[in-house]
Design an enzyme around this catalytic site. Structure first.
Site, PDB file in Angstrom:
ATOM      1  N   CYS A 199       0.806  -1.221   0.000  1.00 56.87           N
ATOM      2  CA  CYS A 199       0.000   0.000   0.000  1.00 56.87           C
ATOM      3  C   CYS A 199       0.842   1.276   0.000  1.00 56.87           C
ATOM      4  O   CYS A 199       0.566   2.201  -0.760  1.00 56.87           O
ATOM      5  CB  CYS A 199      -0.985  -0.003   1.160  1.00 56.87           C
ATOM      6  SG  CYS A 199      -0.260  -0.005   2.811  1.00 56.87           S
ATOM      7  N   HIS A 258      -2.689   1.063   7.179  1.00 55.32           N
ATOM      8  CA  HIS A 258      -2.931   0.952   5.748  1.00 55.32           C
ATOM      9  C   HIS A 258      -3.144   2.354   5.201  1.00 55.32           C
ATOM     10  O   HIS A 258      -3.688   3.222   5.889  1.00 55.32           O
ATOM     11  CB  HIS A 258      -4.168   0.082   5.503  1.00 55.32           C
ATOM     12  CG  HIS A 258      -4.433  -0.221   4.067  1.00 55.32           C
ATOM     13  ND1 HIS A 258      -3.632  -1.048   3.314  1.00 55.32           N
ATOM     14  CD2 HIS A 258      -5.414   0.216   3.234  1.00 55.32           C
ATOM     15  CE1 HIS A 258      -4.118  -1.131   2.095  1.00 55.32           C
ATOM     16  NE2 HIS A 258      -5.199  -0.368   2.017  1.00 55.32           N
ATOM     17  N   HIS A 266      -6.069   1.812  -3.559  1.00 55.32           N
ATOM     18  CA  HIS A 266      -5.053   1.300  -2.648  1.00 55.32           C
ATOM     19  C   HIS A 266      -4.649  -0.092  -3.078  1.00 55.32           C
ATOM     20  O   HIS A 266      -5.292  -0.713  -3.930  1.00 55.32           O
ATOM     21  CB  HIS A 266      -5.607   1.281  -1.213  1.00 55.32           C
ATOM     22  CG  HIS A 266      -6.832   0.442  -1.043  1.00 55.32           C
ATOM     23  ND1 HIS A 266      -6.867  -0.679  -0.252  1.00 55.32           N
ATOM     24  CD2 HIS A 266      -8.085   0.550  -1.568  1.00 55.32           C
ATOM     25  CE1 HIS A 266      -8.085  -1.213  -0.282  1.00 55.32           C
ATOM     26  NE2 HIS A 266      -8.844  -0.484  -1.073  1.00 55.32           N
TER      27      HIS A 266
END
Length: 164
Positions: A69, A120, A132
Site C-alpha cells: 500500500c 494501511h 489502494h
C-alpha cells in the site's frame, strides 16, 4: 503531467463548462479553481489506476509483480503530482497537514488502523472512494463508507509539497 492543487494563475481551465456550472451555483473564484484542479487530478488518478488495477499485493513490493500500500501511494503521487513521499505508511502518516474526512479532495491520503500495529494507506480519488493496494484484492478502488474501512478509518492528510 503534474496536476497542482494550487491556483492556475489566470490560465484557462481544462474544463470551462464545469467552471461555468460552479459559477452559476455561486461558488467563489478560488473554489471554482480548486474544483477544476480536483477534476483534473481525479481524472489523472483514474488513468493511473487503470495501469495498476489488479496488480497483486506483496509486502515490500514496488512493481507490477506485486506492490504494497505505501509503495503504491508513493509511486502514484510521485508520478501524478511529483511528490516525494517516504516509503512507509508510518512515515507517510505524519507528512502534510491533517484534513477532515468531510473535506477530502482527490489526491489526499487516507489512513486506517487495521490491527494493533497494522496501518494501511490509500489515495482518495473522489466521490467517497480511494485507491489502494489491498492485501486481499490487489490494487483496487474501495468506498470509505464500506463497513470495514469506515470502522478502521484513522486519519486523512493533504500533502502538497516536500517538507522544508
Amino acid at each position: 503531467m503534474r496536476y497542482s492543487r494550487q491556483a492556475n494563475h489566470g490560465k484557462a481551465s481544462p474544463d470551462d463548462n464545469k467552471l461555468a456550472r460552479s459559477s452559476a451555483l455561486g461558488l467563489s473564484a478560488s473554489k471554482r479553481r480548486r474544483a477544476s484542479n480536483d477534476d483534473a487530478l481525479e481524472d489523472a488518478l483514474h488513468e493511473y489506476y487503470q495501469q495498476w488495477h489488479g496488480v497483486p499485493y506483496r509486502y515490500g513490493g514496488r512493481d507490477q509483480n506485486g506492490i504494497d500500500c505505501s509503495s503504491f501511494v508513493r509511486q502514484t503521487l510521485g508520478t501524478i503530482e511529483s511528490l516525494d513521499l517516504p516509503r512507509t505508511t508510518s512515515e507517510q502518516a505524519v507528512r502534510g497537514e491533517p484534513v477532515d474526512r468531510s473535506e477530502l479532495s482527490p489526491g489526499d491520503l487516507v489512513f486506517f488502523k487495521t490491527g494493533r500495529s497494522g496501518r494501511h494507506v490509500g489515495v482518495y480519488v473522489g466521490n467517497g472512494r480511494f485507491m489502494h493496494a489491498s492485501s486481499s484484492k490487489g490494487v483496487t478502488i474501495s468506498r470509505l463508507d464500506n463497513i470495514y474501512w469506515r470502522r478502521h478509518y484513522w486519519q486523512s492528510r493533504r500533502v502538497t509539497s516536500a517538507p522544508r
